[in-house]
Design an enzyme around this catalytic site. Structure first.
Site, PDB file in Angstrom:
ATOM      1  N   LYS A 116      -6.951   8.812   5.502  1.00 21.28           N
ATOM      2  CA  LYS A 116      -6.350   7.645   5.761  1.00 21.28           C
ATOM      3  C   LYS A 116      -7.700   6.598   5.638  1.00 21.28           C
ATOM      4  O   LYS A 116      -7.744   5.484   5.190  1.00 21.28           O
ATOM      5  CB  LYS A 116      -5.567   7.355   6.657  1.00 21.28           C
ATOM      6  N   GLU A 200      -6.047   1.643  14.746  1.00 20.30           N
ATOM      7  CA  GLU A 200      -5.779   0.346  14.117  1.00 20.30           C
ATOM      8  C   GLU A 200      -4.810  -0.456  15.287  1.00 20.30           C
ATOM      9  O   GLU A 200      -4.092  -0.133  16.135  1.00 20.30           O
ATOM     10  CB  GLU A 200      -5.128   0.344  12.894  1.00 20.30           C
ATOM     11  N   ARG A 292       2.210  12.617  -3.483  1.00 21.20           N
ATOM     12  CA  ARG A 292       3.196  13.734  -3.792  1.00 21.20           C
ATOM     13  C   ARG A 292       4.510  12.992  -3.965  1.00 21.20           C
ATOM     14  O   ARG A 292       4.676  11.826  -3.722  1.00 21.20           O
ATOM     15  CB  ARG A 292       3.307  14.496  -2.554  1.00 21.20           C
TER      16      ARG A 292
END
Length: 674
Positions: A116, A200, A292
């Site tokens: 990420k 975050e 995916r």
């Protein structure tokens, strides 16, 4: 096109892939752990290979063993499904090195988007809006806490290498940051083999909207519109729908083009999902890309009419995309509900056990239909502690959102599942919640609507108690008067199974445990008539009759009539009536006299599920306060903290870190303060 495909997964997604492969004439090879020897996905494939023990690290995460299984079986391609090795770049590379086609993007694309932190750095360079946060490599606790202070609380700690809600915590204040970070890192290491996290800003009232993208090996990339996945519990999706309510064509195009640009930036091939977090004003931020097929892909299939697994197989075989962007259109509205073995009333705690009954409404499996069920377990199977507790996905499709919503309510009411806790009733309330009905969606909907979604227990209706009484009478061999005469019977009362007694009066008292305590039922047969009195009230006439199907029962109590599907296992009675499930326990006097009733462990703190002890924070003699964390357990790759139910003194600690424990065992003896 390859002719043999190994499916490196289990459960419903393995069954889903096998269904499309069968349609395309491709031979399928299943892999399975020792715990899955009789699993549905093993039966769904043409051949199956044992790959190890029940723990995922000993089987479904063993890349070397899976590659050897592919070699032995003659497979030319491997489909990883979702989870496990599906987003593992070294595994994708190893498949290519072994001459196998990996049904997914190139290894370098997985690596680019798999972290990420790295993915957000790429998106930042591409000028894609990002949520303010720290996405770097430094992972010292003090440094990350300082970053959290700069960002401003509340913050979200999130595993860098994974998803599915694992390794994720909302942190409201500085004093709890260190403990939350440690827990996230443990979960991330356990689930993804990588403890790295990012921090975050936690957005208030955000929506989770994702874009399905697809790219081929010829440079073409399209988006198959959006899915709204805002309704979540414990950071995991519960309801997904497509298209997103309130989405404008302009915003859809902007998000779709951003998603395609993100895929093209990393040389993407195959199915992928770009996830965005959207604020009420319409501003959206890149969150992550899942490299995916997603769990929720059936809602996209429903509104487009396309088989995304078939797209995956054709693209992996080198064929061009089956459709261009201009050829794709949205048809109607679809909603998916994930049916889990879990207890919503206990913070969605996984429920381990045996599925005594599992029946569905009329449906199609693994293909587009008005009602679709993608399931990986069957009636009689066991939900184990080793894997995700999802029973199935229930998908409905309608001309518009309201039609789909009503269809989902009807379908949920027709599901029959007993033997363990499920979230079916909760899902029904969610569909009927005013905020959901009006599409006032965000990721905080479930906690915000808590009072509506988690109502207090209601008094068990009289008709349900009458049905329970009829179940006990039937189980005892009693019938309605003169309803059970053997062939050739001349009417002798000695051969009748209807409660006849000398004096023509039969009486019986039954006691049932309900959610609000014990209820007493007084039954009497006199002549040809049964009567029932509840809790000493005035008796009413009772008539009952078995239906045509297994477990069907209908009763009439006075002027009230009720029809139900019923199931009894020992003293537990499950009654499905009027769209609801009622579970009662019959206080069998013989079992009670024999001492078979479970008395529990007074003063003991018990394991709420089978699992592994990760930490124990007390020793005998410690004084603890109500709500204090005592033990942390891991089950299904999720951590569960067990807290003190009251102030008290620890008398004894029965298990240590690393121990595997069974459901219900006593972990700590705790004496309450006087």
């Amino acid at each position: 096109m390859f002719d043999t495909l190994l499916i490196a997964n289990r459960g419903e997604i393995a069954c889903r892939i096998a269904a499309t492969a069968r349609k395309m004439g491709i031979r399928t090879i299943a892999v399975y752990s020792e715990a899955d020897a009789q699993a549905r996905h093993v039966q769904a494939c043409d051949a199956a290979i044992l790959i190890g023990g029940p723990e995922p690290k000993d089987s479904y995460l063993r890349a070397d063993v899976i590659l050897e299984a592919a070699r032995r079986s003659g497979a030319q391609a491997i489909h990883p499904g979702y989870g496990f090795l599906s987003e593992n770049a070294p595994f994708a590379q190893a498949c290519g090195d072994a001459g196998l086609v990996f049904i997914g993007p190139p290894a370098q694309s997985i690596a680019a988007m798999g972290s990420k932190s790295a993915a957000k750095a790429l998106m930042d360079k591409a000028h894609v809006p990002l949520v303010p946060g720290y996405y770097g490599d430094r992972q010292e606790s003090g440094f990350l806490q300082e970053q959290a202070r700069k960002i401003g609380y509340p913050v979200l700690i999130k595993a860098s290498a994974g998803g599915g809600g694992k390794g994720m915590r909302i942190v409201e204040s500085d004093d709890v940051f260190a403990a939350a970070l440690a827990s996230c890192q443990r979960e991330a290491a356990s689930s993804f083999g990588n403890p790295q996290v990012l921090v975050e800003r936690y957005l208030q009232k955000p929506r989770h909207i994702e874009i399905q993208v697809f790219a081929d090996q010829h440079g073409q990339c399209v988006y198959l519109f959006e899915r709204d996945c805002s309704v979540q519990r414990r950071f995991q999706k519960v309801i997904e729908e497509a298209p997103a309510p309130g989405m404008t064509p302009e915003r859809r195009a902007a998000m779709g083009q951003a998603a395609v640009a993100a895929a093209q930036a990393v040389g993407y091939v195959g199915a992928g999902t770009v996830e965005f977090i959207a604020e009420p004003d319409g501003q959206f931020y890149f969150m992550e890309m899942n490299t995916r097929l997603q769990v929720e892909h059936p809602v996209t299939e429903a509104i487009t009419g396309e088989d995304l697994v078939e797209w995956q197989l054709r693209v992996a075989a080198g064929q061009p995309l089956p459709r261009t962007q201009d050829q794709l259109a949205i048809h109607g509205h679809a909603i998916e509900a994930r049916i889990y073995a879990e207890n919503p009333d206990k913070d969605f705690l996984p429920s381990i056990g045996h599925l005594d009954v599992l029946r569905w409404p009329d449906h199609a499996a693994f293909k587009v239909a008005p009602v679709r069920v993608d399931g990986g377990v069957r009636e009689g199977d066991t939900i184990s502690p080793y894997y995700d507790p999802m029973i199935a996905k229930l998908i409905v499709h309608g001309q518009d959102r309201e039609e789909a919503r009503r269809s989902m309510i009807k379908a949920l009411a027709q599901v029959r599942a007993t033997g363990l806790h499920t979230n079916i009733a909760f899902l029904g309330r969610l569909m009927d919640n005013p905020a959901f009905v009006s599409a006032d969606l965000d990721t905080g909907l479930i906690p915000r609507e808590h009072d509506h979604l988690f109502p207090t227990a209601q008094v068990t209706p009289d008709t349900i108690l009458a049905l329970a009484a009829a179940m006990v009478l039937q189980a005892s061999g009693l019938t309605q008067p003169k309803a059970c005469l053997p062939q050739g019977n001349t009417g002798s009362p000695w051969q009748q199974a209807d409660g006849w007694r000398v004096g023509d009066v039969y009486q019986r008292t039954l006691v049932f445990q309900t959610p609000l305590g014990e209820r007493t039922v007084q039954l009497q047969r006199q002549g040809l008539q049964w009567t029932l009195a509840l809790d000493g009230q005035q008796p009413e006439a009772l008539v009952w009759q078995a239906g045509d199907a297994r477990g069907q029962l209908q009763i009439r109590l006075g002027t009230q009539a009720c029809r139900a599907d019923t199931h009894a296992l020992g003293a537990r009675l499950d009654i499905f009536a009027n769209g609801q499930r009622h579970t009662l326990t019959w206080q069998d006097p013989i079992a009670l006299a024999a001492g078979q009733a479970d008395e529990g462990h007074a003063g003991g703190l018990t394991a709420p599920m089978p699992g592994k002890i990760l930490s124990v924070s007390v020793v005998p003699g410690d004084h603890v306060k109500h709500g204090q964390a005592l033990v942390v357990m891991e089950a299904m790759k999720m951590e569960h903290t067990i807290e003190a139910p009251h102030d008290g003194v620890v008398q004894e600690v029965f298990y240590a870190v690393g121990d595997q424990v069974s459901d219900g065992v006593t972990l700590i003896a705790l004496e309450a303060d006087q």
